[in-house]
Design a protein around this motif. Sequence first.
Motif, PDB file in Angstrom:
ATOM      1  N   LEU A   1     -35.431 -24.270  21.286  1.00  0.00           N
ATOM      2  CA  LEU A   1     -36.868 -24.035  22.409  1.00  0.00           C
ATOM      3  C   LEU A   1     -37.624 -25.866  21.688  1.00  0.00           C
ATOM      4  O   LEU A   1     -38.601 -25.579  22.563  1.00  0.00           O
ATOM      5  CB  LEU A   1     -37.296 -23.070  20.828  1.00  0.00           C
ATOM      6  N   ALA A   2     -37.406 -26.759  20.490  1.00  0.00           N
ATOM      7  CA  ALA A   2     -38.503 -27.483  21.015  1.00  0.00           C
ATOM      8  C   ALA A   2     -38.292 -28.464  21.540  1.00  0.00           C
ATOM      9  O   ALA A   2     -39.022 -28.904  22.369  1.00  0.00           O
ATOM     10  CB  ALA A   2     -38.026 -28.546  19.336  1.00  0.00           C
ATOM     11  N   ASN A   3     -36.906 -28.552  22.716  1.00  0.00           N
ATOM     12  CA  ASN A   3     -36.430 -29.404  23.742  1.00  0.00           C
ATOM     13  C   ASN A   3     -36.916 -28.663  24.969  1.00  0.00           C
ATOM     14  O   ASN A   3     -37.756 -29.445  25.632  1.00  0.00           O
ATOM     15  CB  ASN A   3     -35.353 -29.704  24.048  1.00  0.00           C
ATOM     16  N   LYS A   4     -37.377 -27.807  24.959  1.00  0.00           N
ATOM     17  CA  LYS A   4     -38.077 -27.175  26.174  1.00  0.00           C
ATOM     18  C   LYS A   4     -39.655 -26.556  26.182  1.00  0.00           C
ATOM     19  O   LYS A   4     -40.279 -27.115  27.001  1.00  0.00           O
ATOM     20  CB  LYS A   4     -37.918 -25.137  26.764  1.00  0.00           C
ATOM     21  N   LEU A   5     -40.185 -27.026  24.989  1.00  0.00           N
ATOM     22  CA  LEU A   5     -41.672 -27.098  24.873  1.00  0.00           C
ATOM     23  C   LEU A   5     -42.154 -28.362  24.975  1.00  0.00           C
ATOM     24  O   LEU A   5     -43.261 -28.738  25.082  1.00  0.00           O
ATOM     25  CB  LEU A   5     -41.846 -26.376  23.679  1.00  0.00           C
ATOM     26  N   PHE A   6     -41.541 -29.443  23.772  1.00  0.00           N
ATOM     27  CA  PHE A   6     -42.070 -30.700  23.954  1.00  0.00           C
ATOM     28  C   PHE A   6     -40.801 -31.735  24.075  1.00  0.00           C
ATOM     29  O   PHE A   6     -41.126 -33.035  24.050  1.00  0.00           O
ATOM     30  CB  PHE A   6     -42.329 -30.640  22.360  1.00  0.00           C
TER      31      PHE A   6
END
Length: 538
Positions: free
Chosen positions: A397-402
């Motif tokens: 999730l952190a990779n996709k968002l940021f």
Amino acid sequence: MKKYFKLLIITIISVMALYSCKLKQEVDKSNPFFSEFNTPFNVPPFEKIMAKHYMPAFEKGMADGRKEIEKIVKNKEEPTFANTIEALDRCDDLFITVRDVFYGQAEANTNDSLQAIEMEISPKISEYEDEKKLNPELFKRIKHVYEKRADSNLTPEQLFILENLYKEYVRLGANLSKEDQESLKKINQRLSVLTVQYDQNVLAETNNYKLFVGEDDLKGLPESLVASAADIAKAARQEGKWAFTTQRPSIFPFIQYSPDKELRHEIFNAYINRGNNGNEYDNNKILAEIISLRAERAKLLGYKSHSDIVLEPRMAKEPENVFNLLNSLWEKAIPVAKNEVVEMQKIIDREKGNFKLEPSDWWYYAEKLRKQKYDLDEEELKPYFKLDNVRDGAFTLANKLFGMTFSPMNDVPLPHPDAQAFEVKKADGSHLGVLYMDFFARASKRQGAWCLTYRTHKMDADQKEITPVVTNVFNFSPPAGNKPVLLTMDEVSTIFHEFGHALDMLNNKNSYNTTFVAWDFVELPSQLMEHWVTEPEM
């Protein structure tokens, strides 16, 4: 003769000086805090830091700070942000390093030695902090800079720090009389000891209680909980039995699934009465004294209550706003709760229970009601929430968002052998920080889940970036045998919640050590990440 005697004295003094320097160097080398860590990304060398290192490091850190504060106070130049606020901010570099490592370990990996140090150092830290905040000459310089702030061409960050620092000094007693300040110091030091003692007592009570049961008492309990209980009993040298504790991963599944009302009542009472058993760990007198001293301090500082002091720098501002929010929730929640009680009581009556629903029964009959109304069994969901998968899901999730990435680190010091370490990189591939994840409950760890830093993300005095070292700490059931750790939906949300705090601490960057966080706003990033758990994309 006098010439030779004089030469002899000089020689002796020189030898003594050399010996003193050598001795000092040897002492410095023995304490990891007195030299560069020389670890990957300069993380604390946890395996080298021993209990005996903390007190000398704390003492040196505070001594260094006192010397720097004296320089600030004796500076004859007109007070400016640079020679007063910034100088004050930089005076505690060693102290902050020691403090962050110590309290990180005291919270998650404590022992008798660390607990003794915590009791000893707490009043000393309180005294040190009061020396700064109640120093009239230091406050005079801060006030001068504050009053000249409009003409000082400060950056928004500098202005924010200055305004909050000045208000904090005023709020915490800088304008009190000398006599009242002395009273305040005594109250603060006493509170620092009492609050530590309170927490240590709760941890001791948690660790001292175990509910041992036989095989006949395991009916209805999840297989994973039974396996964990067998491991706990084995560790307590009670093989052939099963043990349940008041640690959250043990007690709540037990009272949720055990059909034995008496056992539910026993363990639940043990849980809510930690520190209330009239023994050496009893917290009643401690809590009464904490409440009394907080009220006395509030009155001394000109506030109605302790809550008024705490809330003034927060978004809520005053207790009335908190009560308004809670009461609005209360009005809506009470009818729902009362209706649920009626529905649970119907289940009890239908099963010929012949008793009224008690607090210790709530989780068991709430589970039955959920099954009855929605045909939902939380245990059936757990195979979908393998711990490693949930952790990796948060990373994805952190990779996709940021655009952030998280790579396992194997050859790096760990705050505990159970902890996992990850190098965090920005979207451009550059290093951002180090993240520890410490998942499992143990006797050396306090209850709950939290996020803190072993090093904050900031710029040093030379404007060189200091990258953060962040830790997420949880209290999940450890793996039983070779079986994977499976999480409840609530535990999945907890991982994403604390991970939200970690993302905040990894990405925020300050130019100074000093920060002023609105502690009710700080929950925003954690709540945002938590809400992703049930989104279809996840």
